[in-house]
Write a protein that holds these residues in place. Sequence first.
Motif, PDB file in Angstrom:
ATOM      1  N   UNK A   5       0.842  -1.195   0.000  1.00  0.00           N
ATOM      2  CA  UNK A   5       0.000   0.000   0.000  1.00  0.00           C
ATOM      3  C   UNK A   5       0.873   1.238   0.000  1.00  0.00           C
ATOM      4  N   UNK A   6       0.588   2.152  -0.900  1.00  0.00           N
ATOM      5  CA  UNK A   6       1.268   3.443  -0.914  1.00  0.00           C
ATOM      6  C   UNK A   6       0.244   4.539  -0.676  1.00  0.00           C
ATOM      7  N   UNK A 120      -1.321  -4.393  -5.310  1.00  0.00           N
ATOM      8  CA  UNK A 120      -0.790  -3.061  -5.027  1.00  0.00           C
ATOM      9  C   UNK A 120      -1.966  -2.104  -4.852  1.00  0.00           C
ATOM     10  N   UNK A 121      -1.990  -1.397  -3.721  1.00  0.00           N
ATOM     11  CA  UNK A 121      -3.024  -0.401  -3.436  1.00  0.00           C
ATOM     12  C   UNK A 121      -2.423   0.989  -3.560  1.00  0.00           C
ATOM     13  N   UNK A 142      -2.817  -7.576  -9.354  1.00  0.00           N
ATOM     14  CA  UNK A 142      -4.001  -6.727  -9.257  1.00  0.00           C
ATOM     15  C   UNK A 142      -3.589  -5.380  -8.674  1.00  0.00           C
ATOM     16  N   UNK A 143      -3.894  -4.296  -9.405  1.00  0.00           N
ATOM     17  CA  UNK A 143      -3.555  -2.944  -8.963  1.00  0.00           C
ATOM     18  C   UNK A 143      -4.849  -2.171  -8.742  1.00  0.00           C
ATOM     19  N   UNK A 144      -5.009  -1.646  -7.533  1.00  0.00           N
ATOM     20  CA  UNK A 144      -6.200  -0.892  -7.141  1.00  0.00           C
ATOM     21  C   UNK A 144      -5.797   0.561  -6.926  1.00  0.00           C
ATOM     22  N   UNK A 145      -6.598   1.483  -7.416  1.00  0.00           N
ATOM     23  CA  UNK A 145      -6.245   2.902  -7.376  1.00  0.00           C
ATOM     24  C   UNK A 145      -7.391   3.744  -6.829  1.00  0.00           C
ATOM     25  N   UNK A 239     -10.992   0.357   0.742  1.00  0.00           N
ATOM     26  CA  UNK A 239      -9.985  -0.229  -0.134  1.00  0.00           C
ATOM     27  C   UNK A 239      -9.188  -1.303   0.593  1.00  0.00           C
ATOM     28  N   UNK A 240      -8.837  -1.056   1.839  1.00  0.00           N
ATOM     29  CA  UNK A 240      -8.079  -2.037   2.603  1.00  0.00           C
ATOM     30  C   UNK A 240      -8.835  -3.334   2.801  1.00  0.00           C
TER      31      UNK A 240
END
Length: 307
Positions: A5-6, A120-121, A142-145, A239-240
């Motif tokens: 997570x960023x 990746x969040x 899987x990339x979530x934005x 999101x988490x």
Amino acid sequence: MSILAIGTVAFDSIETPFGSADYILGGSATYITLAARYFTDDLGLVGVVGGDFPEAHLNLFRARGIGLEGLEIDADGKTFFWAGKYHYDLNDRDTLTTDLNVLATFEPKVPDARKDARIVCLGNLEPGIQRSVVAQAADPDFVICDTMNFWIENTPNSLVETLKVIDCLIINDAEARELADEPNLFKAARAIQAMGPRILVIKKGEHGALLFAEGEIFAVPAYPLEDIFDPTGAGDTFMGGFAGYLARVQRYDVAALRSAVVVGSAMASFCVEKFGPERLYDLDKQAINDRIQAFHTLTVIPSVEAL
């Protein structure tokens, strides 16, 4: 399955009609990781704080299994600070102060130990910074934005480039309409998916959330709460929980995504029950399971006799 997570790790000062809290722990990466850690024990955070960030907060992350290899500490700088005031309609808030501080020059570096994260969040940050993290990751599954109206209005071209390299976008209904320049949410969803993300989640506050995936639409109501103290971080908590569930089941099919929206909504409903992320510190897993089950009860549709 591992999650990276960023986002921001911050101080918040919050005022709502139900009370206030000063200089409490906040930030998108904070809420994302504190929610996701109930579903995976392989979790890392990328962010930056100043020398004023208390050791007690660092220990809070460590005690909950959140890896801090990617958290930079600028001993000479100050931590990002946000202050806001909510009105009786908790969807309506005024930003009183935004001090970027160390975030102004932040260039994220994903540590080697976290480059192989499968999910990746990307918390709400400048779209170019979000892309730099995706570029450093080693082919995530899987990339979530997340994004916000500020980036939609001020960096539209950069945001469009970011949308091309993600799998899932999570935004609220006002942001979806603005991004697509379309008042109808269903038309807006199609327009946004055409920009890149094959999966879209539109959050509607107390009206729940909509999932658009593989040509299907799925709606989840909000959990009915009598006491809501602070909605700050609810979207990041969503999101988490969403990412955490996908990491737990290690699937990204529509059935898994539907369940992930329910879990995200359940985690967000806990978040708003206290100021800041405090409610997420030590939730009982049975309480989480009970809240998830309550969503199932809420959405059971009885059979109806045909006309």
